[in-house]
Design a protein around this motif. Sequence first.
Motif, PDB file in Angstrom:
ATOM      1  N   ALA A 113       0.539  -1.038  -0.575  1.00 26.97           N
ATOM      2  CA  ALA A 113      -0.082   0.183  -0.317  1.00 26.97           C
ATOM      3  C   ALA A 113       0.803   1.536   0.203  1.00 26.97           C
ATOM      4  O   ALA A 113       1.529   1.084   0.514  1.00 26.97           O
ATOM      5  CB  ALA A 113      -1.179   0.245   1.357  1.00 26.97           C
ATOM      6  N   PHE A 114       0.610   2.029  -1.003  1.00 23.44           N
ATOM      7  CA  PHE A 114       1.008   3.387  -0.725  1.00 23.44           C
ATOM      8  C   PHE A 114       0.658   4.953  -0.846  1.00 23.44           C
ATOM      9  O   PHE A 114      -0.897   4.653  -0.885  1.00 23.44           O
ATOM     10  CB  PHE A 114       1.722   3.169  -2.287  1.00 23.44           C
ATOM     11  CG  PHE A 114       3.293   2.546  -2.579  1.00 23.44           C
ATOM     12  CD1 PHE A 114       4.487   2.953  -1.940  1.00 23.44           C
ATOM     13  CD2 PHE A 114       2.098   1.385  -3.383  1.00 23.44           C
ATOM     14  CE1 PHE A 114       4.857   1.430  -2.605  1.00 23.44           C
ATOM     15  CE2 PHE A 114       3.013   0.393  -3.679  1.00 23.44           C
ATOM     16  CZ  PHE A 114       4.094   0.100  -3.482  1.00 23.44           C
ATOM     17  N   ASP A 115       1.040   5.900  -0.213  1.00 27.10           N
ATOM     18  CA  ASP A 115       0.575   7.021  -0.077  1.00 27.10           C
ATOM     19  C   ASP A 115      -0.190   7.964  -0.664  1.00 27.10           C
ATOM     20  O   ASP A 115       0.955   8.261  -1.485  1.00 27.10           O
ATOM     21  CB  ASP A 115       1.193   7.882   0.928  1.00 27.10           C
ATOM     22  CG  ASP A 115       0.139   9.036   1.646  1.00 27.10           C
ATOM     23  OD1 ASP A 115      -0.127  10.094   0.613  1.00 27.10           O
ATOM     24  OD2 ASP A 115      -0.466   8.949   2.399  1.00 27.10           O
ATOM     25  N   HIS A 116      -1.128   8.396  -1.116  1.00 27.55           N
ATOM     26  CA  HIS A 116      -2.088   8.352  -2.405  1.00 27.55           C
ATOM     27  C   HIS A 116      -1.392   9.938  -2.403  1.00 27.55           C
ATOM     28  O   HIS A 116      -0.806  10.114  -3.392  1.00 27.55           O
ATOM     29  CB  HIS A 116      -3.366   8.562  -2.484  1.00 27.55           C
ATOM     30  CG  HIS A 116      -3.783   7.536  -2.784  1.00 27.55           C
ATOM     31  ND1 HIS A 116      -4.003   6.689  -4.039  1.00 27.55           N
ATOM     32  CD2 HIS A 116      -5.178   6.790  -1.529  1.00 27.55           C
ATOM     33  CE1 HIS A 116      -4.989   5.876  -4.027  1.00 27.55           C
ATOM     34  NE2 HIS A 116      -5.450   5.104  -2.481  1.00 27.55           N
ATOM     35  N   ALA A 117      -0.965  10.571  -1.356  1.00 29.13           N
ATOM     36  CA  ALA A 117      -0.210  12.529  -1.422  1.00 29.13           C
ATOM     37  C   ALA A 117       1.183  12.139  -1.722  1.00 29.13           C
ATOM     38  O   ALA A 117       1.430  12.940  -2.899  1.00 29.13           O
ATOM     39  CB  ALA A 117      -0.844  12.718  -0.160  1.00 29.13           C
ATOM     40  N   THR A 118       2.284  11.638  -1.201  1.00 28.08           N
ATOM     41  CA  THR A 118       3.604  11.894  -1.121  1.00 28.08           C
ATOM     42  C   THR A 118       3.918  10.213  -2.196  1.00 28.08           C
ATOM     43  O   THR A 118       4.657  10.307  -2.669  1.00 28.08           O
ATOM     44  CB  THR A 118       3.963  11.288   0.324  1.00 28.08           C
ATOM     45  OG1 THR A 118       3.865  10.362   0.798  1.00 28.08           O
ATOM     46  CG2 THR A 118       3.289  12.454   0.620  1.00 28.08           C
ATOM     47  N   GLY A 119       2.894   8.830  -2.132  1.00 29.56           N
ATOM     48  CA  GLY A 119       3.313   8.028  -2.836  1.00 29.56           C
ATOM     49  C   GLY A 119       4.637   7.163  -2.031  1.00 29.56           C
ATOM     50  O   GLY A 119       5.167   6.314  -2.875  1.00 29.56           O
TER      51      GLY A 119
ATOM     52  N   THR B 105       3.324   2.813   2.689  1.00 26.48           N
ATOM     53  CA  THR B 105       3.231   2.488   3.902  1.00 26.48           C
ATOM     54  C   THR B 105       2.716   1.236   4.632  1.00 26.48           C
ATOM     55  O   THR B 105       2.557   0.818   5.845  1.00 26.48           O
ATOM     56  CB  THR B 105       1.410   3.175   4.125  1.00 26.48           C
ATOM     57  OG1 THR B 105       0.848   2.247   2.830  1.00 26.48           O
ATOM     58  CG2 THR B 105       1.766   4.533   3.091  1.00 26.48           C
TER      59      THR B 105
END
Length: 545
Positions: free
Chosen positions: A288-294, A297
């Motif tokens: 899973a990756f943060d949509h804002a920073t990439g 997570t």
Amino acid sequence: MVDLIGRGRAAPDPRAIALLHDLRDGVPRTVRVASARDLEYARPPALLVDLLATDVIEAALPVLRSAALSDDDWLALLPRLGPAARGVVRNRRDLAPAVRRALDSFGSTDLVLGDDRADGAQGGEALQPGEARQPGEARNIPSHANDARPAAAPVAAEGTQGDSEPARLAATGEADPAGPFSIVDVMARIEAFERTQDVAPPPPPPRATHDSFRFETDATGVLRWVDGVSRAPLIGLSLDFGAAPGHARFDGVAAGALRQRSPFRDARLVIGGDSDAAGEWCVSGVPAFDHATGRFTGYRGTARRPRRDERAEPAPNRDAGVAQLRQLVHELRTPAGAIAGFAEMIEAQLLGPVPPVYRDRAGAILDHSRDLVAVIDDLDLAARIDGDALDLRADSVALRPVFDVIAGDLASLCTLRGTLLEIEPTDLSVIGDRRAVERLLARLLATLVSAGEPDESIYVRMGLEGDGHVAIVLDRPQALGAWPGDSVFDVDDDEQDQSLLGTGFALRLARNLASELGGTLAFGSATLTLRLPAAGAEVGQALGR
């Protein structure tokens, strides 16, 4: 010589019989037993019956249960037989009243059970200190035990010393050296044995099992959220294979995926302990990756139990469970047989006069004990079939004598159910182990008659099929009409089936036993057909239905 004399091809010359007596001990046991089995239903002469009946019980059994002797020959033979051989004769229903009375005179001796008392005057060999007689080992009965029946033990008046002595014997587990062997002694010794054994700890309560769970990790691969199983064994567990070892650990698949931040599938997870999460798991996860920073997570994924074909360890040993079941059956048969023996002694008043009410109760106990022994025998047969431990010997078995015996045994049951059992006369024979064929046909017919209704007829007919099998066609009782085809094997699930092991169990047992004999058991809409390999007949005769 045994075959020629037994089948009437040679005269029973006394010199030949004497020679057989001299040669018997030098002939292997298996050869003597096989020779006796070959003469079953062959009507051997009395001198040859005497030779075989006084041999080992395996050789005496087939001869005694089919011998056709005069009353004088029976009366001369009975004193020469052992208790086990006379027990075979007791089960025959075609003996004259004079022979029955002669058998009853041996009852008090034949039904004495062995014990471990050291008093040689009681008929048993004295045991040395530290010795114990094995269960089921019979005592050596003195020759004068047949002279008279044992008198009933005197009953002490209430409040006398006679009341305290049995209590002391029951408390210590000892046997009364002055009285006959009784069931009270058995129960007292069992209780004393249980008191001296270490008390086993109670088994742990069964734990709940789960087939799957979900999880989420942080950026370092440490599990922070779990749903579906207990959280304690999993929270804080890392996907990294090089992390500190503990009660749970992932394999290298999850660790490699963590370093590459890539998805993984069916990684291995083993959890120790006794929680509901314990055991092996196949784990799959996606990053899973943060949509804002990439930024990465963590992982989100699921776990499931591995299928049997995905396990590396060998399959559980089924033979161990079968062996345990057979051991349990053996331990059940011993006390059931003892209870039946004591009930029969009470009913026959072998130890003294018994009031009628207690005789009736003893008769009821004897009937229930016999039913229980039959159930135990069925369990033992099922265990031996499941464990591939059934010892079968090929033989030619004539069906007509077998059906005649079965019809006589089921006469009382047919009267009770109001069901008519009609068996077509036949001269056909089948190939198979004689005892297994008799057990199969008797169990199958008893099950069908038990399911019969008043004024219902069960017709049995048979014929030779073109493929070399004897087809035995039996009418299907109306009570089984609600289960079409092979669904009748699941009749145990119905609440109306009140039999001890169930009608479905009996039919499944008959089907499996027929398969072991090289045959089949198939159910139709109105009939069921048992096919067994034919023997001694011309193949090609059509079966008329």
